[in-house]
Design an enzyme around this catalytic site. Structure first.
Site, PDB file in Angstrom:
ATOM      1  N   PRO A  89     -39.376  22.963  58.295  1.00  0.00           N
ATOM      2  CA  PRO A  89     -38.048  22.633  57.763  1.00  0.00           C
ATOM      3  C   PRO A  89     -37.862  21.128  57.610  1.00  0.00           C
ATOM      4  CG  PRO A  89     -37.900  23.475  60.021  1.00  0.00           C
ATOM      5  CD  PRO A  89     -39.318  23.640  59.586  1.00  0.00           C
ATOM      6  N   GLU A 116     -41.523  24.276  68.134  1.00  0.00           N
ATOM      7  CA  GLU A 116     -40.896  23.074  67.567  1.00  0.00           C
ATOM      8  C   GLU A 116     -41.811  22.361  66.584  1.00  0.00           C
ATOM      9  OE1 GLU A 116     -37.606  22.757  68.346  1.00  0.00           O
ATOM     10  OE2 GLU A 116     -38.112  24.616  69.380  1.00  0.00           O
ATOM     11  N   ARG A 158     -48.292  33.643  40.832  1.00  0.00           N
ATOM     12  CA  ARG A 158     -47.791  34.218  39.581  1.00  0.00           C
ATOM     13  C   ARG A 158     -47.971  33.268  38.396  1.00  0.00           C
ATOM     14  NH1 ARG A 158     -42.849  32.610  38.019  1.00  0.00           N
ATOM     15  NH2 ARG A 158     -42.210  34.509  36.923  1.00  0.00           N
ATOM     16  N   ASP A 173     -39.254  31.167  32.576  1.00  0.00           N
ATOM     17  CA  ASP A 173     -38.530  31.287  33.843  1.00  0.00           C
ATOM     18  C   ASP A 173     -37.333  30.384  33.968  1.00  0.00           C
ATOM     19  OD1 ASP A 173     -40.035  33.007  35.285  1.00  0.00           O
ATOM     20  OD2 ASP A 173     -41.342  31.472  36.130  1.00  0.00           O
TER      21      ASP A 173
END
Ligand code: 6GU
Length: 243
Positions: A89, A116, A158, A173
């Site tokens: 993150p 962590e 993809r 897209d």
């Protein structure tokens, strides 16, 4: 393309062999290997984490175990044009552009951290030998990188030639022109009193294209004004600006 994933939860990655990805494997377009990090531990407890220097909550994944695992999975750098991806993150945002960039790699190696995170020296060490990306899939916190790897692998694979039946699906897209895609409709003509927009049944291709462009602009302005603001100055013509 060859994809390696190192994780303490190999079964979390089982969906890599399903659906579109499974078909890409069966057709030889990609090769996927999932490795259990604990295979590179030496102690009876198979410990992969330890308490953080400087104190604080949580545990940090040990560099020695990761080093042995990644040396083994990556192999000699000379015959291995690989990129290392560390989902976190605290990474830079994963985007469609990054997915496109990764399609030119012969090998992607994903190192899934839990707890962590992984001792920072692992990233610092491999960054001296190969391209390394610390990447986040969004502004929220997951328990580990495994689900993020599923997301990123699907987004990259993809785009590989031959994976999608119709290459226009990837070319048209959301994001390919910097806008969100507008709505789509199929039969029946009226469903629960809701009609399909008549222009889509008009057979007037220019009018259909204009309508789709307008709906994409409208939706992007409403839901993602940040995307509109980020478009290059020449991306919108006069007709676009009239929406
Ligand atoms: Cl890549 N990993 C984790 N653990 N949490 C996340 C993430 C990644 N991206 C957003 N949240």
């Amino acid at each position: 393309m060859r994809i390696d994933v190192v994780t303490i939860f190999p079964s979390y990655l089982a969906p890599l062999r399903e659906a579109l990805l499974g078909r890409a494997i069966d057709r030889g377009l990609i090769e996927v290997a999932v490795h259990d990090l604990r295979d590179w531990t030496h102690d009876v407890h198979q410990a992969v984490d330890d308490s953080p220097y400087g104190g604080g909550p949580g545990m940090v994944m040990k560099p020695q175990v990761w080093g042995e695992a990644l040396d083994s999975v990556i192999g000699p750098v000379i015959d291995s044009p690989a990129r290392l991806v560390v989902p976190t993150p605290a990474g830079r945002p994963f985007t469609q552009q990054l997915a496109h960039e990764w399609t030119s790699a012969e090998r992607l190696v994903f190192a899934c951290g839990r707890y962590e995170g992984i001792d920072q020296r692992v990233v610092d060490h491999y960054a001296q030998r190969m391209p390394v990306d610390e990447v986040s899939i969004g502004d929220y916190v997951l328990v580990g990188g495994e689900v993020a790897v599923l997301v990123m692998v699907e987004a990259v694979v993809r785009l590989l030639p031959g994976v999608l039946g119709n290459p226009r699906s990837a070319a048209e897209d959301s994001f390919s022109d910097g806008l969100l895609e507008g709505p789509a409709y199929t039969r029946p003509e009226v469903w629960r009193d809701l009609p399909v927009p008549p222009v889509l049944r008009s057979g007037d291709h220019a009018a259909v294209d204009r309508w789709r462009r307008d709906r994409a602009l409208e939706r992007t302005a409403r839901l993602r004004p940040d995307l509109l603001a980020a478009l290059p100055p020449d991306a919108l013509d006069e007709a676009d600006r009239a929406v």
